[in-house]
Design a protein around this motif. Structure first.
Motif, short mmCIF file in Angstrom:
data_model
loop_
_atom_site.label_atom_id
_atom_site.label_comp_id
_atom_site.label_asym_id
_atom_site.label_seq_id
_atom_site.Cartn_x
_atom_site.Cartn_y
_atom_site.Cartn_z
N ASP A 1 8.76 7.40 38.93
CA ASP A 1 9.51 6.01 38.20
C ASP A 1 9.66 5.09 39.39
O ASP A 1 9.14 5.31 40.47
N ALA A 2 10.03 3.65 38.95
CA ALA A 2 10.12 2.68 39.86
C ALA A 2 11.56 1.74 39.54
O ALA A 2 11.57 1.67 38.23
N PHE A 3 11.90 1.28 40.34
CA PHE A 3 13.20 0.64 40.31
C PHE A 3 12.74 -0.90 40.04
O PHE A 3 11.67 -1.45 40.50
N PHE A 4 13.70 -1.60 39.07
CA PHE A 4 13.41 -3.07 38.73
C PHE A 4 14.55 -3.78 38.57
O PHE A 4 15.63 -3.29 38.41
N ILE A 5 14.55 -5.36 38.94
CA ILE A 5 15.60 -6.15 38.69
C ILE A 5 15.35 -7.25 37.73
O ILE A 5 14.12 -7.59 37.34
N ARG A 6 16.19 -7.38 36.71
CA ARG A 6 16.14 -8.37 35.52
C ARG A 6 15.77 -9.46 35.89
O ARG A 6 15.00 -10.33 35.41
N ASP A 7 16.18 -10.06 37.24
CA ASP A 7 15.89 -11.50 37.60
C ASP A 7 14.68 -11.75 37.84
O ASP A 7 13.74 -12.81 37.98
N GLU A 8 13.84 -10.70 38.05
CA GLU A 8 12.23 -10.75 38.38
C GLU A 8 11.43 -10.59 37.07
O GLU A 8 10.23 -10.52 37.25
N CYS A 9 12.05 -10.48 35.95
CA CYS A 9 11.44 -10.25 34.79
C CYS A 9 11.16 -11.96 34.13
O CYS A 9 11.86 -12.87 34.56
N ASN A 10 10.28 -12.14 33.31
CA ASN A 10 9.79 -13.41 32.71
C ASN A 10 10.91 -13.95 31.95
O ASN A 10 11.25 -15.34 32.03
N GLU A 11 11.82 -13.11 31.33
CA GLU A 11 13.10 -13.78 30.60
C GLU A 11 14.15 -13.87 31.63
O GLU A 11 15.33 -14.41 31.17
N GLY A 12 14.07 -13.40 32.74
CA GLY A 12 15.20 -13.70 33.61
C GLY A 12 16.49 -12.82 33.15
O GLY A 12 16.31 -11.95 32.88
N ARG A 13 17.53 -13.57 33.18
CA ARG A 13 19.04 -13.03 32.86
C ARG A 13 18.78 -12.79 31.41
O ARG A 13 19.74 -12.03 31.15
N ALA A 14 18.09 -13.45 30.70
CA ALA A 14 18.20 -13.00 29.18
C ALA A 14 17.32 -11.69 28.77
O ALA A 14 17.58 -11.29 27.85
N PHE A 15 16.75 -11.03 29.68
CA PHE A 15 16.05 -9.85 29.55
C PHE A 15 16.93 -8.85 29.38
O PHE A 15 18.17 -8.79 29.81
N GLN A 16 16.79 -8.05 28.29
CA GLN A 16 17.54 -6.68 27.82
C GLN A 16 16.87 -5.88 27.33
O GLN A 16 15.60 -6.29 26.39
N CYS A 17 17.23 -4.36 27.68
CA CYS A 17 16.19 -3.39 27.17
C CYS A 17 17.23 -2.17 26.74
O CYS A 17 18.54 -2.21 27.13
N GLN A 18 16.56 -1.01 26.31
CA GLN A 18 17.06 0.10 26.34
C GLN A 18 16.33 1.13 26.81
O GLN A 18 15.04 1.08 26.81
N ALA A 19 17.03 2.49 27.20
CA ALA A 19 16.00 3.51 27.34
C ALA A 19 15.08 3.83 26.17
O ALA A 19 15.41 3.92 25.16
N GLY A 20 13.77 3.94 26.67
CA GLY A 20 13.05 4.43 25.51
C GLY A 20 12.07 3.30 25.24
O GLY A 20 10.74 3.54 24.64
#
Length: 117
Positions: A42-61
């Motif tokens: 596994d690896a750690f990630f931060i939403r602010d480094e995603c293309n969507e920034g703070r709008a990024f949302q997800c769920q397990a799976g």
């Protein structure tokens, strides 16, 4: 294990690009989580480094692609540029989108999740 591609700052080494993963956990309130790879790591990630920034949302799976996977000097992995994969293609959000601002003479100016509107 993937071969090192390039050395980064502080001894960080990029060990993969565009790596398929699954969201292991994500804290929507704090904006960070973990992805899991097919090899069980596994690896750690931060939403602010995603293309969507703070709008990024997800769920397990949720299925995702990690744009850049790095190995830190402490041996932990860091995922950058996590984006969701759906039947609609890479980067498409699974949640429904609605027009927040609409002018019939123009296209919708902003699309957002109904939960955020």
């Amino acid at each position: 294990a993937a071969a090192a591609v390039a050395a980064g700052q502080g001894g960080t080494v990029r060990i993969g690009t565009n790596v398929p993963a699954t969201i292991l956990s994500f804290n929507n309130e704090r904006g960070w989580g973990f992805v899991k790879f097919s090899n069980g790591e596994d690896a750690f990630f931060i939403r602010d480094e995603c293309n969507e920034g703070r709008a990024f949302q997800c769920q397990a799976g949720d299925n995702a692609i990690v744009a850049s996977l790095e190995l830190r000097p402490d041996g932990k992995q860091r995922a950058r540029g996590v984006r969701l994969v759906t039947k609609g293609g890479v980067g498409a959000q699974k949640r429904p989108q609605v027009a927040v601002a609409f002018n019939p003479a123009k296209r919708p100016r902003f699309l957002g999740s109904p939960a955020l509107v």
